[in-house]
Write an enzyme that holds these catalytic residues in place. Structure first.
Site, PDB file in Angstrom:
ATOM      1  N   ASP A   6       0.643  -1.249  -0.005  1.00  0.00           N
ATOM      2  CA  ASP A   6       0.079  -0.074   0.045  1.00  0.00           C
ATOM      3  C   ASP A   6       0.732   1.337  -0.142  1.00  0.00           C
ATOM      4  O   ASP A   6       2.014   1.450   0.636  1.00  0.00           O
ATOM      5  CB  ASP A   6      -0.926   0.031   1.203  1.00  0.00           C
ATOM      6  N   ILE A   7       0.553   2.220  -0.694  1.00  0.00           N
ATOM      7  CA  ILE A   7       1.296   3.349  -0.872  1.00  0.00           C
ATOM      8  C   ILE A   7       1.324   4.302   0.441  1.00  0.00           C
ATOM      9  O   ILE A   7       2.129   5.014   0.580  1.00  0.00           O
ATOM     10  CB  ILE A   7       0.894   4.303  -2.139  1.00  0.00           C
ATOM     11  N   ASN A  60     -12.801  -3.281   2.490  1.00  0.00           N
ATOM     12  CA  ASN A  60     -13.945  -2.202   2.525  1.00  0.00           C
ATOM     13  C   ASN A  60     -14.490  -2.214   1.341  1.00  0.00           C
ATOM     14  O   ASN A  60     -14.301  -2.278   0.373  1.00  0.00           O
ATOM     15  CB  ASN A  60     -13.083  -0.854   2.649  1.00  0.00           C
ATOM     16  N   GLY A  70     -15.778   3.372   3.951  1.00  0.00           N
ATOM     17  CA  GLY A  70     -14.370   3.847   3.754  1.00  0.00           C
ATOM     18  C   GLY A  70     -13.748   3.294   2.245  1.00  0.00           C
ATOM     19  O   GLY A  70     -12.343   3.768   2.099  1.00  0.00           O
ATOM     20  N   SER A  91     -12.115   3.697  -1.344  1.00  0.00           N
ATOM     21  CA  SER A  91     -11.844   4.773  -1.941  1.00  0.00           C
ATOM     22  C   SER A  91     -11.286   4.272  -3.260  1.00  0.00           C
ATOM     23  O   SER A  91     -11.303   5.118  -4.206  1.00  0.00           O
ATOM     24  CB  SER A  91     -10.841   5.748  -1.156  1.00  0.00           C
ATOM     25  N   HIS A 150     -10.354  -5.078  -3.180  1.00  0.00           N
ATOM     26  CA  HIS A 150      -9.126  -5.250  -2.671  1.00  0.00           C
ATOM     27  C   HIS A 150      -9.380  -5.832  -1.183  1.00  0.00           C
ATOM     28  O   HIS A 150      -9.883  -5.011  -0.726  1.00  0.00           O
ATOM     29  CB  HIS A 150      -8.146  -4.011  -3.042  1.00  0.00           C
ATOM     30  N   HIS A 181      -7.093  -5.348   2.513  1.00  0.00           N
ATOM     31  CA  HIS A 181      -5.607  -5.070   2.911  1.00  0.00           C
ATOM     32  C   HIS A 181      -5.259  -6.236   3.819  1.00  0.00           C
ATOM     33  O   HIS A 181      -6.116  -6.585   4.581  1.00  0.00           O
ATOM     34  CB  HIS A 181      -6.216  -3.955   3.757  1.00  0.00           C
TER      35      HIS A 181
HETATM   36  P1  5GP Z   1      -9.699   1.675   0.485  1.00  0.00           P
HETATM   37  O1  5GP Z   1      -9.712   3.106   0.994  1.00  0.00           O
HETATM   38  O2  5GP Z   1     -10.408   1.670  -0.911  1.00  0.00           O
HETATM   39  O3  5GP Z   1     -10.162   0.380   1.164  1.00  0.00           O
HETATM   40  O4  5GP Z   1      -8.117   1.561   0.269  1.00  0.00           O
HETATM   41  C1  5GP Z   1      -7.514   2.020  -0.988  1.00  0.00           C
HETATM   42  C2  5GP Z   1      -5.969   1.739  -0.571  1.00  0.00           C
HETATM   43  O5  5GP Z   1      -5.099   2.027  -1.702  1.00  0.00           O
HETATM   44  C3  5GP Z   1      -5.488   2.633   0.519  1.00  0.00           C
HETATM   45  O6  5GP Z   1      -5.100   2.102   1.672  1.00  0.00           O
HETATM   46  C4  5GP Z   1      -4.427   3.575  -0.341  1.00  0.00           C
HETATM   47  O7  5GP Z   1      -3.657   3.819   0.307  1.00  0.00           O
HETATM   48  C5  5GP Z   1      -4.157   2.718  -1.515  1.00  0.00           C
HETATM   49  N1  5GP Z   1      -3.655   3.300  -2.538  1.00  0.00           N
HETATM   50  C6  5GP Z   1      -4.318   4.465  -3.361  1.00  0.00           C
HETATM   51  N2  5GP Z   1      -3.541   4.646  -4.346  1.00  0.00           N
HETATM   52  C7  5GP Z   1      -2.283   3.954  -4.611  1.00  0.00           C
HETATM   53  C8  5GP Z   1      -1.365   3.773  -5.418  1.00  0.00           C
HETATM   54  O8  5GP Z   1      -1.385   4.520  -6.452  1.00  0.00           O
HETATM   55  N3  5GP Z   1      -0.627   2.702  -5.192  1.00  0.00           N
HETATM   56  C9  5GP Z   1      -0.662   1.917  -4.054  1.00  0.00           C
HETATM   57  N4  5GP Z   1       0.242   1.094  -3.939  1.00  0.00           N
HETATM   58  N5  5GP Z   1      -1.743   2.036  -3.075  1.00  0.00           N
HETATM   59  C10 5GP Z   1      -2.521   2.947  -3.502  1.00  0.00           C
END
Ligand code: 5GP
Ligand code: ZN
Length: 110
Positions: A31-32, A83, A89, A91, A96, A98
């Site tokens: 994760d970034i 999520n 949450g 986004s 995916h 985590h």
């Molecule tokens: P969500 O909030 O949808 O459950 O998780 C999305 C995840 O994607 C977040 O933890 C966010 O840090 C990660 N993320 C967003 N953009 C990027 C990216 O460009 N590269 C990587 N490796 N992770 C990303």
């Protein structure tokens, strides 16, 4: 592939990511913006909006994703979070999980 999907672009190699493992149907990458010492994302290579759609439409990719989570956790205790929906949450709207490990986690989650 979904044209404007960030994670489809990572699968296609159009956007760089720190990919740590993959199998036929899923990939795992860091994760970034990590929230734990280990914070990986496990995603199907095919595009599904969330884990609900993935479950309904592509059982083999879901299993591949879970096998990859198990592999990258490498025997450590881990938390696997999906999520599913903006209301909790989500986004990025490509399914995916985590994979979180390496510190204590509160329960219930915040
Ligand atoms: P969500 O909030 O949808 O459950 O998780 C999305 C995840 O994607 C977040 O933890 C966010 O840090 C990660 N993320 C967003 N953009 C990027 C990216 O460009 N590269 C990587 N490796 N992770 C990303
Ligand atoms: Zn996608």
């Amino acid at each position: 592939m979904e044209r404007n999907c960030l994670f489809c672009k990572i699968v296609a190699g159009e956007i760089p990511a720190s990919i740590v493992a993959s199998n036929e149907l899923a990939i795992a990458f860091n994760d970034i913006s990590p929230v734990a010492p280990t914070h990986l994302l496990v995603i199907p290579k095919a595009h599904y909006e969330n884990v609900s759609a993935l479950t309904k439409e592509d059982g083999p990719s879901l299993v591949a994703l879970l096998e990859l989570a198990e592999e990258v956790a490498a025997g450590a205790d881990f938390r696997l979070v999906f999520n599913s929906g903006a209301g909790v949450g989500q986004s990025v709207f490509h399914a995916h999980g985590h994979v979180l490990a390496g510190r204590d986690f509160a329960w219930p989650p915040g």
